[in-house]
Scaffold this motif. Structure first.
Motif, PDB file in Angstrom:
ATOM      1  N   LYS A   1       6.102   1.722   7.515  1.00  0.00           N
ATOM      2  CA  LYS A   1       4.860   1.988   8.248  1.00  0.00           C
ATOM      3  C   LYS A   1       4.866   2.752   8.978  1.00  0.00           C
ATOM      4  O   LYS A   1       4.710   2.050  10.263  1.00  0.00           O
ATOM      5  CB  LYS A   1       4.584   0.377   8.067  1.00  0.00           C
ATOM      6  CG  LYS A   1       4.053  -0.314   7.266  1.00  0.00           C
ATOM      7  CD  LYS A   1       3.743  -1.929   7.289  1.00  0.00           C
ATOM      8  CE  LYS A   1       3.275  -2.718   6.110  1.00  0.00           C
ATOM      9  NZ  LYS A   1       3.344  -4.070   6.315  1.00  0.00           N
TER      10      LYS A   1
ATOM     11  N   ASP B   1      -3.007  10.463  -1.869  1.00  0.00           N
ATOM     12  CA  ASP B   1      -2.592   9.580  -0.515  1.00  0.00           C
ATOM     13  C   ASP B   1      -2.552  11.078   0.640  1.00  0.00           C
ATOM     14  O   ASP B   1      -2.008  11.502  -0.270  1.00  0.00           O
ATOM     15  CB  ASP B   1      -1.804   8.627  -1.146  1.00  0.00           C
ATOM     16  CG  ASP B   1      -2.040   7.912  -1.868  1.00  0.00           C
ATOM     17  OD1 ASP B   1      -2.741   7.160  -1.375  1.00  0.00           O
ATOM     18  OD2 ASP B   1      -0.841   7.257  -2.699  1.00  0.00           O
TER      19      ASP B   1
ATOM     20  N   VAL C   1      -3.435   1.855   7.421  1.00  0.00           N
ATOM     21  CA  VAL C   1      -4.453   2.472   6.446  1.00  0.00           C
ATOM     22  C   VAL C   1      -5.687   1.869   6.350  1.00  0.00           C
ATOM     23  O   VAL C   1      -5.777   1.376   7.252  1.00  0.00           O
ATOM     24  CB  VAL C   1      -3.794   1.482   5.193  1.00  0.00           C
ATOM     25  CG1 VAL C   1      -4.322   1.914   3.792  1.00  0.00           C
ATOM     26  CG2 VAL C   1      -2.525   0.627   5.066  1.00  0.00           C
TER      27      VAL C   1
ATOM     28  N   GLN D   1      -6.063   6.554   2.384  1.00  0.00           N
ATOM     29  CA  GLN D   1      -5.447   5.489   0.197  1.00  0.00           C
ATOM     30  C   GLN D   1      -6.441   6.821  -0.881  1.00  0.00           C
ATOM     31  O   GLN D   1      -7.485   6.932  -0.398  1.00  0.00           O
ATOM     32  CB  GLN D   1      -5.678   4.284   0.179  1.00  0.00           C
ATOM     33  CG  GLN D   1      -4.251   3.432   0.277  1.00  0.00           C
ATOM     34  CD  GLN D   1      -4.799   2.481   0.217  1.00  0.00           C
ATOM     35  OE1 GLN D   1      -5.334   1.615   0.067  1.00  0.00           O
ATOM     36  NE2 GLN D   1      -4.076   1.555  -0.167  1.00  0.00           N
TER      37      GLN D   1
ATOM     38  N   GLU E   1       0.979  -1.290  -0.125  1.00  0.00           N
ATOM     39  CA  GLU E   1       0.166  -0.074  -0.043  1.00  0.00           C
ATOM     40  C   GLU E   1       0.819   1.018   0.345  1.00  0.00           C
ATOM     41  O   GLU E   1       0.159   2.124  -0.375  1.00  0.00           O
ATOM     42  CB  GLU E   1      -0.581  -0.714   1.237  1.00  0.00           C
ATOM     43  CG  GLU E   1      -2.196  -1.025   1.451  1.00  0.00           C
ATOM     44  CD  GLU E   1      -1.924  -1.700   2.489  1.00  0.00           C
ATOM     45  OE1 GLU E   1      -1.457  -1.929   2.883  1.00  0.00           O
ATOM     46  OE2 GLU E   1      -2.970  -2.424   2.480  1.00  0.00           O
ATOM     47  N   ARG E   2       1.721   1.143   0.625  1.00  0.00           N
ATOM     48  CA  ARG E   2       2.743   2.674   0.528  1.00  0.00           C
ATOM     49  C   ARG E   2       3.692   2.399  -0.906  1.00  0.00           C
ATOM     50  O   ARG E   2       4.738   3.430  -0.394  1.00  0.00           O
ATOM     51  CB  ARG E   2       3.588   2.289   1.808  1.00  0.00           C
ATOM     52  CG  ARG E   2       2.992   2.111   2.965  1.00  0.00           C
ATOM     53  CD  ARG E   2       2.864   3.124   4.196  1.00  0.00           C
ATOM     54  NE  ARG E   2       1.968   3.115   5.030  1.00  0.00           N
ATOM     55  CZ  ARG E   2       2.378   4.106   6.248  1.00  0.00           C
ATOM     56  NH1 ARG E   2       2.825   5.516   5.977  1.00  0.00           N
ATOM     57  NH2 ARG E   2       1.312   3.641   7.424  1.00  0.00           N
TER      58      ARG E   2
ATOM     59  N   LYS F   1      -8.705   2.655   3.907  1.00  0.00           N
ATOM     60  CA  LYS F   1      -9.068   2.871   2.627  1.00  0.00           C
ATOM     61  C   LYS F   1     -10.349   3.172   2.464  1.00  0.00           C
ATOM     62  O   LYS F   1     -10.381   3.775   1.232  1.00  0.00           O
ATOM     63  CB  LYS F   1      -9.630   1.220   2.279  1.00  0.00           C
ATOM     64  CG  LYS F   1      -7.862   0.597   2.377  1.00  0.00           C
ATOM     65  CD  LYS F   1      -8.992  -0.494   1.762  1.00  0.00           C
ATOM     66  CE  LYS F   1      -6.569  -1.489   1.476  1.00  0.00           C
ATOM     67  NZ  LYS F   1      -6.438  -2.737   1.456  1.00  0.00           N
TER      68      LYS F   1
ATOM     69  N   LEU G   1      -1.849   6.028   6.621  1.00  0.00           N
ATOM     70  CA  LEU G   1      -2.115   6.422   5.262  1.00  0.00           C
ATOM     71  C   LEU G   1      -3.356   6.010   4.981  1.00  0.00           C
ATOM     72  O   LEU G   1      -4.185   4.732   4.969  1.00  0.00           O
ATOM     73  CB  LEU G   1      -0.879   5.076   5.010  1.00  0.00           C
ATOM     74  CG  LEU G   1      -1.436   5.249   3.074  1.00  0.00           C
ATOM     75  CD1 LEU G   1      -1.309   6.198   2.891  1.00  0.00           C
ATOM     76  CD2 LEU G   1      -0.979   4.293   2.727  1.00  0.00           C
TER      77      LEU G   1
END
Ligand code: GLU
Length: 283
Positions: free
Chosen positions: A256, A236, A196, A262, A2-3, A198, A260
Motif C-alpha cells: 500500500k 489502473d 485508493v 482504480q 484492491e491492489r 475509485k 491507486l
C-alpha cells in the motif's frame, strides 16, 4: 484486495518526472544535475520487473532539466526556443545515462520521441507501436519523451503526464505508474495520502494543485488529468514517491504505497477519446 490486480500487471508504463531524476548541485551550486544514483537504482528495479516476465515502457521527462544543468542554468528558460535548445542538449545526455545503467543489468535503453501528431495519426502511431513491440521482445527498454524540438505550443502534449497516459492507453497497458516527488494525492494539508481513489470526482480534483518547480511542468493537477485518461481507458494508475527505496518493486508486489486510482470497468478508447484527451476537453 484492491491492489491484487496490480501484482499481475503484465504491461506497465512508468512515467518518471524530472523532479525525481534530477537534483540540485551541492553547496552554492544551484544548477540541476541528473541524479545518477537514482537512475542506477531505477534501472535495477526495472530490470527486476523484466525478469519477472513483465513488459516495461518508460516515459521520461528530464531532457530540459538535464540541458539546463549542462548549460549551468538555474532557472527554467521562459521562451520555447530556449527550452527546446535545452531539451536537444539534455535528451542525449539523459539517454546516455539510461543506457549506461541499463547496460550494467544486461539491457539497453531505446529512445522514442513522439509528438501529438504521432498519436493522432493512425499510420504514424502504428509505426511507433510496431517499434515498441519489437523492442519489448528484445532486451531493450523503450524510453519515450515528447519530441520537444519540433513541438510548438499549440500542439505540445504540454506535460509528460498526459503523454504517459495516452501511451498506456494506446499500448493497452495494465498499469500506469507516475513517479514523482510526493507520496501520492494528499487529502488534507500534506498529512494524509489517499490510498485508493475509485472515482476522480470534482472533490478529488480540488485537492490537486500545479507546480512551481524549475525542473518540471505539471504537478498533481496534470497527474490527475492523466490518471483520468488512464482509468477511463481501463488502466489502473498509481501515483507514488519515486524517491522511496524500491518503490516500483513495492508497487508491483501490491504494497500500500502511493495513491491507486482504480480502472473503470467500462473502458473507452478510440480516436475521438484521444482527440478529446489531447485537446484538454473535459473527460
Ligand atoms: N519533455 C520535457 C522534458 O523532457 C518535460 C515535460 C514535462 O516535464 O512534463 O524535459
Amino acid at each position: 484486495m484492491e491492489r491484487d490486480k496490480i501484482k499481475k500487471a503484465k504491461r506497465i508504463v512508468i512515467k518518471v518526472g524530472a523532479s525525481v531524476l534530477t537534483r540540485v548541485g551541492g553547496g552554492r551550486d544551484r544548477t540541476l544535475r541528473l541524479d545518477e544514483v537514482w537512475i542506477k537504482n531505477f534501472a535495477k528495479q526495472v530490470t527486476v520487473l523484466f525478469k519477472e516476465g513483465r513488459q516495461v515502457i518508460i516515459v521520461s521527462s528530464g531532457a530540459i532539466a538535464a540541458g539546463m544543468g549542462l548549460l549551468g542554468m538555474e532557472k527554467r528558460p521562459k521562451s520555447l526556443p530556449e527550452q527546446q535548445a535545452c531539451a536537444a542538449l539534455g535528451q542525449g545526455y539523459l539517454m546516455k545515462t539510461y543506457e549506461e545503467h541499463f547496460k550494467k543489468n544486461g539491457f539497453h535503453a531505446a529512445q522514442i520521441l513522439l509528438t501529438w501528431e504521432d498519436i493522432r495519426e493512425k499510420r504514424r502511431y502504428l509505426n511507433a507501436e510496431n517499434t515498441l513491440r519489437v523492442l519489448l521482445s528484445k532486451k531493450a527498454v523503450p524510453v519515450i519523451n515528447e519530441n520537444d524540438t519540433v513541438s510548438v505550443d499549440e500542439i505540445k502534449f504540454g506535460d509528460n503526464d498526459k503523454l504517459s497516459a495516452l501511451v498506456a492507453s494506446l499500448v493497452s497497458a495494465d498499469l500506469l505508474v507516475m513517479l514523482t516527488d510526493v507520496e501520492g494525492l494528499y487529502i488534507d494539508d500534506k498529512k494524509t495520502v489517499a490510498g485508493v481513489v475509485k472515482d476522480i470526482h470534482a472533490g478529488i480534483e480540488k485537492m490537486a494543485c500545479g507546480t512551481d518547480k524549475e525542473c518540471s511542468r505539471g504537478g498533481m493537477k496534470t497527474k490527475l488529468d492523466a490518471a483520468k485518461i488512464a482509468v477511463k481507458s481501463g488502466i489502473d494508475c498509481v501515483i507514488a514517491d519515486g524517491r522511496e527505496k524500491d518503490i516500483l518493486l513495492k508497487i508491483v508486489s501490491g504494497k500500500k504505497v502511493g495513491t491507486l486510482f482504480q480502472a473503470n470497468k467500462n473502458k473507452i478508447t478510440g480516436r475521438d477519446f484521444y482527440d478529446k484527451a489531447i485537446n484538454r476537453v473535459i473527460l
